[in-house]
Each structure stands twice: as structure tokens, then as C-alpha cells.
Scaffold this motif. Structure first.
Motif, PDB file in Angstrom:
ATOM      1  N   UNK A 138     -33.833   0.646 -16.370  1.00 34.09           N
ATOM      2  CA  UNK A 138     -33.384   0.470 -14.987  1.00 34.09           C
ATOM      3  C   UNK A 138     -33.240   1.834 -14.334  1.00 34.09           C
ATOM      4  N   UNK A 139     -33.295   1.838 -13.018  1.00 31.83           N
ATOM      5  CA  UNK A 139     -33.054   3.086 -12.292  1.00 31.83           C
ATOM      6  C   UNK A 139     -31.630   3.559 -12.550  1.00 31.83           C
ATOM      7  N   UNK A 140     -31.460   4.867 -12.663  1.00 32.55           N
ATOM      8  CA  UNK A 140     -30.140   5.439 -12.928  1.00 32.55           C
ATOM      9  C   UNK A 140     -29.139   5.127 -11.827  1.00 32.55           C
ATOM     10  N   UNK A 141     -29.624   4.993 -10.584  1.00 27.83           N
ATOM     11  CA  UNK A 141     -28.707   4.726  -9.473  1.00 27.83           C
ATOM     12  C   UNK A 141     -28.433   3.230  -9.267  1.00 27.83           C
ATOM     13  N   UNK A 142     -28.987   2.376 -10.123  1.00 28.88           N
ATOM     14  CA  UNK A 142     -28.741   0.941 -10.034  1.00 28.88           C
ATOM     15  C   UNK A 142     -27.486   0.624 -10.845  1.00 28.88           C
ATOM     16  N   UNK A 143     -26.349   0.928 -10.243  1.00 27.22           N
ATOM     17  CA  UNK A 143     -25.064   0.796 -10.923  1.00 27.22           C
ATOM     18  C   UNK A 143     -24.836  -0.614 -11.458  1.00 27.22           C
ATOM     19  N   UNK A 144     -25.247  -1.616 -10.701  1.00 25.11           N
ATOM     20  CA  UNK A 144     -25.046  -3.000 -11.147  1.00 25.11           C
ATOM     21  C   UNK A 144     -25.804  -3.274 -12.442  1.00 25.11           C
ATOM     22  N   UNK A 145     -27.069  -2.838 -12.525  1.00 23.92           N
ATOM     23  CA  UNK A 145     -27.840  -3.056 -13.757  1.00 23.92           C
ATOM     24  C   UNK A 145     -27.285  -2.236 -14.908  1.00 23.92           C
ATOM     25  N   UNK A 146     -26.897  -1.001 -14.641  1.00 20.57           N
ATOM     26  CA  UNK A 146     -26.307  -0.166 -15.687  1.00 20.57           C
ATOM     27  C   UNK A 146     -25.091  -0.876 -16.284  1.00 20.57           C
ATOM     28  N   UNK A 147     -24.202  -1.366 -15.420  1.00 19.23           N
ATOM     29  CA  UNK A 147     -22.998  -2.054 -15.897  1.00 19.23           C
ATOM     30  C   UNK A 147     -23.340  -3.340 -16.647  1.00 19.23           C
ATOM     31  N   UNK A 148     -24.310  -4.084 -16.130  1.00 21.49           N
ATOM     32  CA  UNK A 148     -24.712  -5.341 -16.779  1.00 21.49           C
ATOM     33  C   UNK A 148     -25.249  -5.075 -18.174  1.00 21.49           C
ATOM     34  N   UNK A 149     -26.168  -4.136 -18.283  1.00 26.04           N
ATOM     35  CA  UNK A 149     -26.788  -3.841 -19.576  1.00 26.04           C
ATOM     36  C   UNK A 149     -25.741  -3.334 -20.568  1.00 26.04           C
ATOM     37  N   UNK A 150     -24.874  -2.435 -20.109  1.00 25.64           N
ATOM     38  CA  UNK A 150     -23.835  -1.910 -20.996  1.00 25.64           C
ATOM     39  C   UNK A 150     -22.843  -3.002 -21.398  1.00 25.64           C
ATOM     40  N   UNK A 151     -22.506  -3.903 -20.470  1.00 24.46           N
ATOM     41  CA  UNK A 151     -21.600  -5.018 -20.786  1.00 24.46           C
ATOM     42  C   UNK A 151     -22.195  -5.918 -21.861  1.00 24.46           C
ATOM     43  N   UNK A 152     -23.520  -6.019 -21.880  1.00 28.88           N
ATOM     44  CA  UNK A 152     -24.209  -6.870 -22.858  1.00 28.88           C
ATOM     45  C   UNK A 152     -24.570  -6.116 -24.135  1.00 28.88           C
ATOM     46  N   UNK A 153     -23.987  -4.932 -24.332  1.00 26.37           N
ATOM     47  CA  UNK A 153     -24.177  -4.196 -25.571  1.00 26.37           C
ATOM     48  C   UNK A 153     -25.256  -3.131 -25.523  1.00 26.37           C
ATOM     49  N   UNK A 154     -25.769  -2.846 -24.351  1.00 28.01           N
ATOM     50  CA  UNK A 154     -26.821  -1.839 -24.224  1.00 28.01           C
ATOM     51  C   UNK A 154     -26.339  -0.442 -24.571  1.00 28.01           C
ATOM     52  N   UNK A 155     -27.133   0.244 -25.370  1.00 27.50           N
ATOM     53  CA  UNK A 155     -26.875   1.629 -25.759  1.00 27.50           C
ATOM     54  C   UNK A 155     -27.926   2.492 -25.081  1.00 27.50           C
ATOM     55  N   UNK A 156     -27.468   3.464 -24.303  1.00 34.17           N
ATOM     56  CA  UNK A 156     -28.382   4.373 -23.619  1.00 34.17           C
ATOM     57  C   UNK A 156     -29.096   5.237 -24.651  1.00 34.17           C
ATOM     58  N   UNK A 157     -30.429   5.184 -24.653  1.00 37.40           N
ATOM     59  CA  UNK A 157     -31.202   5.947 -25.636  1.00 37.40           C
ATOM     60  C   UNK A 157     -32.066   7.018 -25.000  1.00 37.40           C
ATOM     61  N   UNK A 158     -32.293   6.941 -23.686  1.00 33.48           N
ATOM     62  CA  UNK A 158     -33.166   7.925 -23.050  1.00 33.48           C
ATOM     63  C   UNK A 158     -32.942   7.903 -21.543  1.00 33.48           C
ATOM     64  N   UNK A 159     -33.060   9.082 -20.936  1.00 31.79           N
ATOM     65  CA  UNK A 159     -33.084   9.216 -19.485  1.00 31.79           C
ATOM     66  C   UNK A 159     -34.334  10.016 -19.145  1.00 31.79           C
ATOM     67  N   UNK A 160     -35.077   9.533 -18.153  1.00 30.08           N
ATOM     68  CA  UNK A 160     -36.336  10.187 -17.790  1.00 30.08           C
ATOM     69  C   UNK A 160     -36.746   9.735 -16.406  1.00 30.08           C
ATOM     70  N   UNK A 161     -37.722  10.418 -15.818  1.00 32.97           N
ATOM     71  CA  UNK A 161     -38.215   9.945 -14.522  1.00 32.97           C
ATOM     72  C   UNK A 161     -39.135   8.741 -14.707  1.00 32.97           C
ATOM     73  N   UNK A 162     -39.000   7.771 -13.808  1.00 34.05           N
ATOM     74  CA  UNK A 162     -39.900   6.629 -13.763  1.00 34.05           C
ATOM     75  C   UNK A 162     -41.235   7.109 -13.204  1.00 34.05           C
ATOM     76  N   UNK A 163     -42.227   6.249 -13.171  1.00 37.31           N
ATOM     77  CA  UNK A 163     -43.551   6.608 -12.666  1.00 37.31           C
ATOM     78  C   UNK A 163     -43.495   7.119 -11.220  1.00 37.31           C
TER      79      UNK A 163
END
Length: 176
Positions: A138-163
Motif C-alpha cells: 500500500x502507499x505509505x500515505x494511505x493511513x487507513x490501509x496501513x492501520x488495517x494491514x497492521x491490525x490484521x497482523x501485517x509486519x512491515x518488511x520493505x519500504x520503496x517507491x512504487x512504479x
């Protein structure tokens, strides 16, 4: 929560699906994540596309076997969201950015907990396919998706630019 059910898209969903799609466009959103190209196709063509994606024998050469579902609210049968669950990442875009699961909640229904419920159901489905781990981006600035993924157990493994150059995050969720 147990407000939603995942439903395979059918011809009978056409009017509701077109209204769902139009709501994104009316809000200035031209891309519907996890929609298996609903944002780029007419419904009848899209329905054939999603049906074809369900089998290794008929999936497009540039994609992977995937199951696309509408997330439908049980109380009124309204399409609340869409979710695409890819069986593998044998595709460069998915390996780099898209991951196993893509999803979107219609604009008028956001911030009500539906995304977390949808992602939880998608993870259960992915586990039933034999996957032990799923990747999501997800985009880094998509706070809602970041929170959703983390709430569901998501572990951040990489940060990079999208296409497109915008910063994004890659998460993994263990299904074990």
C-alpha cells in the motif's frame, strides 16, 4: 464483526457493481484496488475476466490464478467492497508491489471497520488455499490501509517507491 460475506461476482450483481464502480469515479478515484480491472472494463467483460482468472487453464498470460469477491453487507445485500486473492506471486508486478491480496472499500462505507473484516476473511481464504504467508502493498500515505494491514497482523518488511515514484510499504501476514 460478522457483517459481511464474500460473494463471487455474478451477472445478477451488474447494476449494483456498476453503482459501486461509479462511486469511486465520482470521488475522483480512477483506480479500484483489488478489483481485477473492474475500473477498466465493462461489467460483462470483467465478469468473464474474473471467471477466467479462477483457473490455470483460462487465466490471462500476464496474470496469476486469483479469486475475486464482492464483500456484501448481510443486512441489506449492498456491495461494500471488493477483494482479489491471488494464489501465487508468479508475476513481476505482484512480486514487487501488488502481493497476494488487493482490496477496496467503497468511499461512502470507509472508516467503519469493513476493510479489517474483509482482510481477515481474505486471509482465511488464502490459508484455505494452502498459503502460509501473504504479501500486501500500500502507499505509505494511505493511513487507513496501513492501520488495517497492521491490525490484521501485517509486519512491515520493505519500504520503496512504487512504479509511479510514490513511497509504498510492503507487508507480510503469517497465516500459521
Amino acid at each position: 464483526m460478522n457483517n459481511l460475506t464474500l460473494v463471487k461476482p455474478l451477472l445478477s450483481h451488474k447494476i449494483d457493481a456498476e453503482a459501486f464502480k461509479q462511486e469511486f469515479f465520482d470521488c475522483g478515484e480512477t483506480i479500484i484496488n483489488g478489483s481485477a480491472l473492474l475500473d477498466q472494463m465493462e461489467y460483462d467483460e470483467w465478469l468473464i475476466n474474473t471467471d477466467n482468472n479462477r483457473s490455470a487453464d483460462t487465466v490471462r498470460n500476464d496474470w496469476v490464478v486469483a479469486d475475486t469477491f464482492f464483500a456484501v453487507r448481510k443486512s441489506d445485500n449492498k456491495i461494500i467492497g471488493i477483494i482479489d486473492i491471488r494464489h501465487n506471486l508468479n508475476n513481476e508486478f505482484l512480486t514487487l508491489y501488488g502481493g497476494h491480496i488487493g482490496y477496496a472499500v467503497r468511499p461512502a462505507e470507509r472508516r467503519k471497520g469493513y476493510a479489517s473484516e474483509m482482510l481477515g476473511m481474505a486471509c482465511q481464504y488464502a490459508k484455505s488455499l494452502g498459503l502460509d504467508n501473504v504479501m500486501l502493498g500500500c502507499y505509505s500515505d494511505n493511513t487507513a490501509s496501513v492501520k488495517t494491514i497492521e491490525k490484521c497482523g501485517g509486519i512491515l518488511t520493505e519500504q520503496k517507491p512504487y512504479a509511479d515514484g510514490k513511497p509504498m510499504r510492503i507487508y507480510h501476514i503469517s497465516l500459521k
